[in-house]
Enzyme design. Structure first.
Site, PDB file in Angstrom:
ATOM      1  N   ARG A 232     -14.187  15.913 -66.724  1.00 40.27           N
ATOM      2  CA  ARG A 232     -14.066  17.221 -67.348  1.00 40.27           C
ATOM      3  C   ARG A 232     -13.236  17.070 -68.619  1.00 40.27           C
ATOM      4  NH1 ARG A 232     -17.777  18.532 -64.704  1.00 40.27           N
ATOM      5  NH2 ARG A 232     -17.987  20.262 -63.208  1.00 40.27           N
ATOM      6  N   GLU A 261     -15.370  23.283 -74.542  1.00 38.89           N
ATOM      7  CA  GLU A 261     -16.822  23.274 -74.770  1.00 38.89           C
ATOM      8  C   GLU A 261     -17.356  24.673 -75.059  1.00 38.89           C
ATOM      9  OE1 GLU A 261     -18.548  21.451 -71.322  1.00 38.89           O
ATOM     10  OE2 GLU A 261     -17.499  19.559 -71.622  1.00 38.89           O
ATOM     11  N   HIS A 279     -22.210  17.185 -72.670  1.00 39.78           N
ATOM     12  CA  HIS A 279     -22.066  17.465 -71.238  1.00 39.78           C
ATOM     13  C   HIS A 279     -23.424  17.395 -70.540  1.00 39.78           C
ATOM     14  CE1 HIS A 279     -19.387  19.692 -68.105  1.00 39.78           C
ATOM     15  NE2 HIS A 279     -20.197  18.829 -67.510  1.00 39.78           N
TER      16      HIS A 279
END
Length: 313
Positions: A232, A261, A279
């Site tokens: 993450r 993000e 991602h």
């Protein structure tokens, strides 16, 4: 089950969206800009929430849904779900483990190779016609380099297995030593970083692992080291990472996740020793369908009073 209200928090899978729409009464949260007004009107009708790694179910959303029975997460990570609030209210929680392990591990190896062998830069070198002016610069090999993994869970183990095929010595850090593991254990991330060439972040995001990659860890990894993050974004102190890469205190980075993000530090865009992906660790057609099927299977199991397929709470 057509009368059961399911709130989908954001766009995440067209297949999942269509299947939910076919089976349940689906509410697409992103289509309602006035969230509070929407919740006031429709909250009594919503019994399930489907979230992902971007938008899950925080305490405010959970409290605003008095009939909520289950949060089915379209992700293995649960950092966007308030698990304590779910336990307090006896709300079931499921996720999508196992089905995405291989894809995420594949991408980790891809990022290592792309970063060390400068594959993206080499591609640009050919496309822009620079090859005509001379050969591309020499890069660094992957085979035989020491790999340190933070988090030796399903994904960490899958990465280790792949790296072993490249002849890489494997070591790891986790909250405790894995008694059945053949890999070398280090009791701190700094010690692990000091003893590997490639450091891979593969642990869950918790309060304890937030900014687990800080200046001290980066400096321990050093100017020849490479950081890979498929965990993450908030695992990494991004300003420290940017400054280390700009100053040459870190050799390179392969990043699939970012702290805010979809915002990415613009300073990274001009660095050829950095590989960036949006991602997409689980982003294959096959895996996203399998993840969607798990979400649907968990919802149907719950509302049929059967055991969840992949229960968390």
């Amino acid at each position: 089950m057509e009368a059961i209200g399911v709130l989908m928090t954001c766009p995440m899978s067209l297949y999942l969206e269509q299947e939910l729409d076919r089976r349940f009464k689906l509410f697409r949260f992103w289509n309602f800009p006035q969230k509070k007004e929407f919740l006031r009107e429709y909250s009594p009708s919503i019994q399930a929430v489907v979230g992902n790694a971007t938008v899950g179910a925080d305490a405010d959303l959970i409290d605003s849904l008095p009939g909520l029975e289950i949060v089915a997460n379209f992700s293995v990570g649960l950092d966007k779900v308030d698990l304590e609030k779910c336990r307090e209210k006896a709300i079931r929680v499921s996720n999508t483990p196992d089905v995405l392990t291989e894809d995420v591990a594949d991408l980790a190896i891809g990022l290592i190779l792309a970063t060390l062998r400068r594959i993206c830069e080499s591609d640009r070198y050919v496309r822009t016609g620079m090859w005509r002016a001379g050969d591309f610069k020499l890069t660094s090999k992957f085979s035989g380099k020491s790999v340190g993994i933070i988090g030796l869970g399903r994904i960490g183990l899958a990465i280790a297995k792949r790296a072993e095929a490249f002849g890489c010595p494997i070591s790891y850090y986790s909250r405790s030593r894995k008694p059945d593991s053949k890999y070398r254990y280090f009791p701190s991330v700094v010690e692990l970083a000091s003893n590997c060439s490639i450091l891979v972040v593969a642990c869950p995001l918790t309060n304890e692992t937030h900014h687990i990659i800080n200046r001290q860890v980066i400096d321990a990894l050093g100017p020849k080291g490479v950081l890979i993050n498929i965990g993450r974004g908030p695992h990494v102190d991004e300003p420290e990472l940017v400054s280390a890469l700009q100053e040459g205190r870190l050799g390179g980075a392969g990043l699939d996740v970012f702290e805010h993000e979809p915002e990415v530090p613009e300073q990274l865009f001009g660095l050829d020793n950095v590989v960036l992906t949006p991602h997409v660790g689980s982003g294959t057609i096959e895996t996203r369908k399998a993840m969607a099927d798990l979400v649907i299977g968990n919802l149907e199991a719950h509302f049929l009073n059967k055991p969840l397929l992949t229960p968390v709470v």
